[in-house]
Design an enzyme around this catalytic site. Sequence first.
Site, mmCIF file in Angstrom:
data_model
loop_
_atom_site.group_PDB
_atom_site.id
_atom_site.type_symbol
_atom_site.label_atom_id
_atom_site.label_comp_id
_atom_site.label_asym_id
_atom_site.label_seq_id
_atom_site.Cartn_x
_atom_site.Cartn_y
_atom_site.Cartn_z
ATOM 1 N N ARG A 56 18.961 -9.739 -32.945
ATOM 2 C CA ARG A 56 20.276 -9.585 -32.300
ATOM 3 C C ARG A 56 20.091 -9.392 -30.800
ATOM 4 N NH1 ARG A 56 22.209 -4.745 -32.185
ATOM 5 N NH2 ARG A 56 21.839 -4.277 -34.368
ATOM 6 N N TYR A 108 43.231 -21.369 -21.514
ATOM 7 C CA TYR A 108 43.074 -21.707 -22.933
ATOM 8 C C TYR A 108 43.930 -20.772 -23.796
ATOM 9 C CZ TYR A 108 40.601 -22.463 -27.340
ATOM 10 O OH TYR A 108 40.278 -22.741 -28.642
ATOM 11 N N ASP A 180 36.168 -19.769 -15.968
ATOM 12 C CA ASP A 180 35.861 -20.521 -17.194
ATOM 13 C C ASP A 180 35.645 -21.971 -16.761
ATOM 14 O OD1 ASP A 180 35.989 -22.072 -19.521
ATOM 15 O OD2 ASP A 180 37.433 -20.753 -20.500
ATOM 16 N N LYS A 205 32.107 -27.280 -26.419
ATOM 17 C CA LYS A 205 32.706 -28.453 -25.801
ATOM 18 C C LYS A 205 31.631 -29.321 -25.146
ATOM 19 C CE LYS A 205 36.276 -26.201 -27.257
ATOM 20 N NZ LYS A 205 37.021 -25.290 -26.406
HETATM 21 C C1 LIG Z 1 37.548 -24.004 -26.478
HETATM 22 C C2 LIG Z 1 37.710 -23.220 -25.245
HETATM 23 C C3 LIG Z 1 37.498 -21.832 -25.249
HETATM 24 C C4 LIG Z 1 37.143 -21.080 -26.522
HETATM 25 O O1 LIG Z 1 35.906 -21.470 -27.011
HETATM 26 P P1 LIG Z 1 35.480 -21.432 -28.588
HETATM 27 O O2 LIG Z 1 34.091 -21.920 -28.558
HETATM 28 O O3 LIG Z 1 36.447 -22.321 -29.321
HETATM 29 O O4 LIG Z 1 35.619 -20.015 -29.032
HETATM 30 C C5 LIG Z 1 37.623 -21.155 -24.058
HETATM 31 N N1 LIG Z 1 37.973 -21.785 -22.915
HETATM 32 C C6 LIG Z 1 38.207 -23.114 -22.877
HETATM 33 C C7 LIG Z 1 38.565 -23.756 -21.582
HETATM 34 C C8 LIG Z 1 38.077 -23.877 -24.031
HETATM 35 O O5 LIG Z 1 38.324 -25.192 -23.986
#
Ligand SMILES: *Cc1c(COP(=O)(O)O)cnc(C)c1O
Length: 393
Positions: A56, A108, A180, A205
């Site tokens: 962990r 998001y 982000d 992504k």
């Molecule tokens: C998908 C996404 C998230 C969340 O990520 P997960 O891997 O689905 O938990 C956060 N910010 C953006 C811009 C995203 O496209």
Amino acid sequence: MTRITDRDLPFGLATRAVHAGQEPDPLAGAVTQPIFQTSTYVQDGLGRNKGYDYARTVNPTRQALERNVAALENGAHGFAFASGMAAIHAVLTLLSAGDHVVCGENVYGGTHRLMDRVLSRLGLTFSFVDTREADTATRAVGPQTRMLFVETPTNPLMRLADLAALGAMAADRGLLFVVDNTFATPVFQRPFDFGADVVLHSTTKYLNGHSDMVGGIVVVRRDDLAERLAFIQKSVGAVPGPFDCWLALRGTKTLPLRMRRHDENARRIAEWLAHDRRVQAVHYPGLPSHPQHELACRQMRGFGGMLAIETGSLERARRVVERTRLFALAESLGGVESLIGHPASMTHATVPPAMREAMGLTDGLVRLSVGIEDPEDLIADLDQALTRLGAHG
Ligand SMILES: *Cc1c(COP(=O)(O)O)cnc(C)c1O
């Protein structure tokens, strides 16, 4: 805590993508990072180990991914998590009850939900503001504000935040500036260059890029933040398994190649759609008609593979998303395959309808995640899906 080595830094982005954080395996010389599928490590004696005690806290496969992405972002320390949301949660737990966050209103949907429905119950407060103008964010800053959280470009309206202006404001007010960077990726945008303190991703992504895992990562430069994030990572324990780290690491090797293709394809599709009377509007920062195109050229090296189109109504949106054959109707984005989605009922269904309306996230909006297929095929697919839609009113 995972620190990239000095030898990771002098190289260009494509070289770092392939090599950073990865040494040939000492046992057999394997050129790819092994998957360390273990929960624990044998210790040499009391208090003596090889730097690995429990998985962990630390895992060599995860460490390689953390070093790799930290190098791509020009950061110093990376922390991988089980999802993008777990990464965002970890960053928000740098704060304490009573602290206030200024956040982009068009972030998001899951980020908005985590802040508004979960963390607000624990004593954090949030203001959601339009971050297109830095002044709007500045006006929301109060005596309790500790963090500025933005996405640029935003999902799905592709609105930009001026990173340099916001970075200067955050530094002036002593706020932690969190970006982000999931949509742009380090290939097209490096938030640390503009004063960000924390850069994060949903690795689900573009970084992984093959739609076959869920993960998140946080990158920082400052050692004090790294120490606190390492503590949160091991204390909360929302860590990814080694196989998912290995998949993401395989993904980042081709990130610069893939992003160039996503960008080329999306530009072609956006230009084609911009001249199509069946579509009311195309939201893509690479189009000269985008209201912030000039800012996009200033802070981005490319515009990415995401775009949104306004079809005019829910019924028209439904017909388009149900008629494409190559563009698959699905949540998520950033994979090699093209996806189509309806934000109002899918990714942004949890955003209150009044707030969706106020920011222009209409029922007629359709989002495209443009993949790396042949652009002619993608255009032909959209063309047949738009057929019989007719020019809008
Ligand atoms: C998908 C996404 C998230 C969340 O990520 P997960 O891997 O689905 O938990 C956060 N910010 C953006 C811009 C995203 O496209």
